[in-house]
Design an enzyme around this catalytic site. Structure first.
Site, PDB file in Angstrom:
ATOM      1  N   CYS A   1     -14.212 101.988  39.244  1.00 47.99           N
ATOM      2  CA  CYS A   1     -12.911 101.348  39.081  1.00 47.99           C
ATOM      3  C   CYS A   1     -12.134 101.166  40.387  1.00 47.99           C
ATOM      4  O   CYS A   1     -12.449 100.298  41.184  1.00 47.99           O
ATOM      5  CB  CYS A   1     -12.103 102.119  38.041  1.00 47.99           C
ATOM      6  SG  CYS A   1     -10.720 101.193  37.313  1.00 47.99           S
TER       7      CYS A   1
ATOM      8  N   LYS B   1     -15.431 110.262  41.058  1.00 49.92           N
ATOM      9  CA  LYS B   1     -14.572 109.187  41.565  1.00 49.92           C
ATOM     10  C   LYS B   1     -13.731 109.680  42.743  1.00 49.92           C
ATOM     11  O   LYS B   1     -12.973 110.647  42.628  1.00 49.92           O
ATOM     12  CB  LYS B   1     -13.670 108.694  40.431  1.00 49.92           C
ATOM     13  CG  LYS B   1     -12.790 107.504  40.773  1.00 49.92           C
ATOM     14  CD  LYS B   1     -11.992 107.102  39.539  1.00 49.92           C
ATOM     15  CE  LYS B   1     -11.124 105.879  39.784  1.00 49.92           C
ATOM     16  NZ  LYS B   1     -10.372 105.504  38.563  1.00 49.92           N
TER      17      LYS B   1
ATOM     18  N   GLU C   1     -15.992 103.004  32.443  1.00 49.90           N
ATOM     19  CA  GLU C   1     -15.179 104.185  32.693  1.00 49.90           C
ATOM     20  C   GLU C   1     -14.504 104.617  31.392  1.00 49.90           C
ATOM     21  O   GLU C   1     -14.080 103.784  30.596  1.00 49.90           O
ATOM     22  CB  GLU C   1     -14.125 103.855  33.753  1.00 49.90           C
ATOM     23  CG  GLU C   1     -13.293 105.042  34.192  1.00 49.90           C
ATOM     24  CD  GLU C   1     -12.253 104.686  35.240  1.00 49.90           C
ATOM     25  OE1 GLU C   1     -11.877 105.578  36.016  1.00 49.90           O
ATOM     26  OE2 GLU C   1     -11.827 103.515  35.288  1.00 49.90           O
TER      27      GLU C   1
END
Length: 268
Positions: free
Chosen positions: A158, A113, A40
């Site tokens: 993440c 995301k 990321e």
């Protein structure tokens, strides 16, 4: 199929980060990797959260996307481009997008995301929603390796790692998790969450992290790793830039799912 989790300590210079990413991807290719996953924010760990907005690119056009496309074609490998900031219809918010390129340099998948990180412990605080727009759709793609074996690959980023329902929807053979976990949360939860996602989904996990102290003073946890469907860590690296290479074995995946057919036993 050999895969590589790329670990970086990205800084505030886009050009320097892309040069570092290219060197690590080339190292992965020389190790025989067919698929490499960047972390990321591989392109930029800015001094301020709003720095992401300054480099945000329109979808399909820009330096970061050209880099991923050109490098995938040059090295002849699949690349999951960690995340890059892509422009949205709101100039105050970008999408934190994971882009997938095939060995011909074509962008074959995009995942924005879904879960945006927020954390405050009295000393440090983060709120991604201040500059990022959350995605809405889970995304998978099919990768056919050099042996002709097809793998269903599920994308996540993440903080998504804390939401197991996303991974159930992906129903993938391989789960990728580019990340920039903080040192505090990573030390406590990173490995146990990754291994849990591998075990409960009986899937391989490729986790590529930022790992070190960045120019902006932030410290990320690192510990990039590849995990098998039984929860065994096949390879890992604690901190610093590097390449974590491991072999994914279709027979191993099928053996785990056959021996303990938990995915067939779901009732909810």
């Amino acid at each position: 199929m050999k895969v590589a989790a790329i670990q970086m300590v990205s800084g505030a210079s886009l050009d320097s980060n892309l040069a570092q990413a290219h060197a690590l991807l080339d190292q992965a290719r020389h190790a025989g990797a067919e698929l490499a996953v960047l972390p990321e924010y591989f392109c930029l760990m800015g001094r301020r959260d709003t720095d992401k907005l300054l480099i945000a690119e329109p979808p399909g056009l820009g330096t970061m996307q050209d880099f991923l496309s050109d490098t995938a074609r040059e090295l002849g490998m699949w690349i999951v481009g960690g995340t890059v900031p892509l422009a949205t219809d709101d100039p105050q918010h970008a999408a934190n997008a994971s882009l997938v390129y095939d060995p011909q340099g074509r962008c074959v998948a995009r995942y924005d995301k879904i879960h945006l990180f927020r954390f405050h412990d009295g000393q440090q605080g983060y709120d991604e929603a201040a500059v990022l727009k959350a995605g809405e759709q889970p995304v998978t793609f099919t990768l056919t390796d050099r042996s002709g074996t097809a793998w269903r690959v599920g994308l996540s980023v993440c903080y998504d790692l804390r939401f197991p329902e996303l991974y159930r929807q992906l129903a993938a053979d391989v789960l990728v998790v580019p990340a920039a976990f903080t040192h505090v949360t990573g030390q406590a939860h990173w490995e146990v969450l990754l291994r849990a996602r591998a075990i409960e989904n009986q899937a391989y996990v490729i986790a590529s992290a930022q790992g070190g102290v960045h120019e902006n003073g932030r410290q990320t946890w690192g510990q990039s790793m590849v995990i098998d469907p039984w929860g065994v860590v096949l390879a890992q690296q604690a901190t610093g830039a590097g390449v974590v290479v491991a072999e994914l074995d279709r027979a191993r995946l099928e053996e785990v799912r056959r021996r303990l057919p938990a995915l067939q036993h779901r009732r909810l």
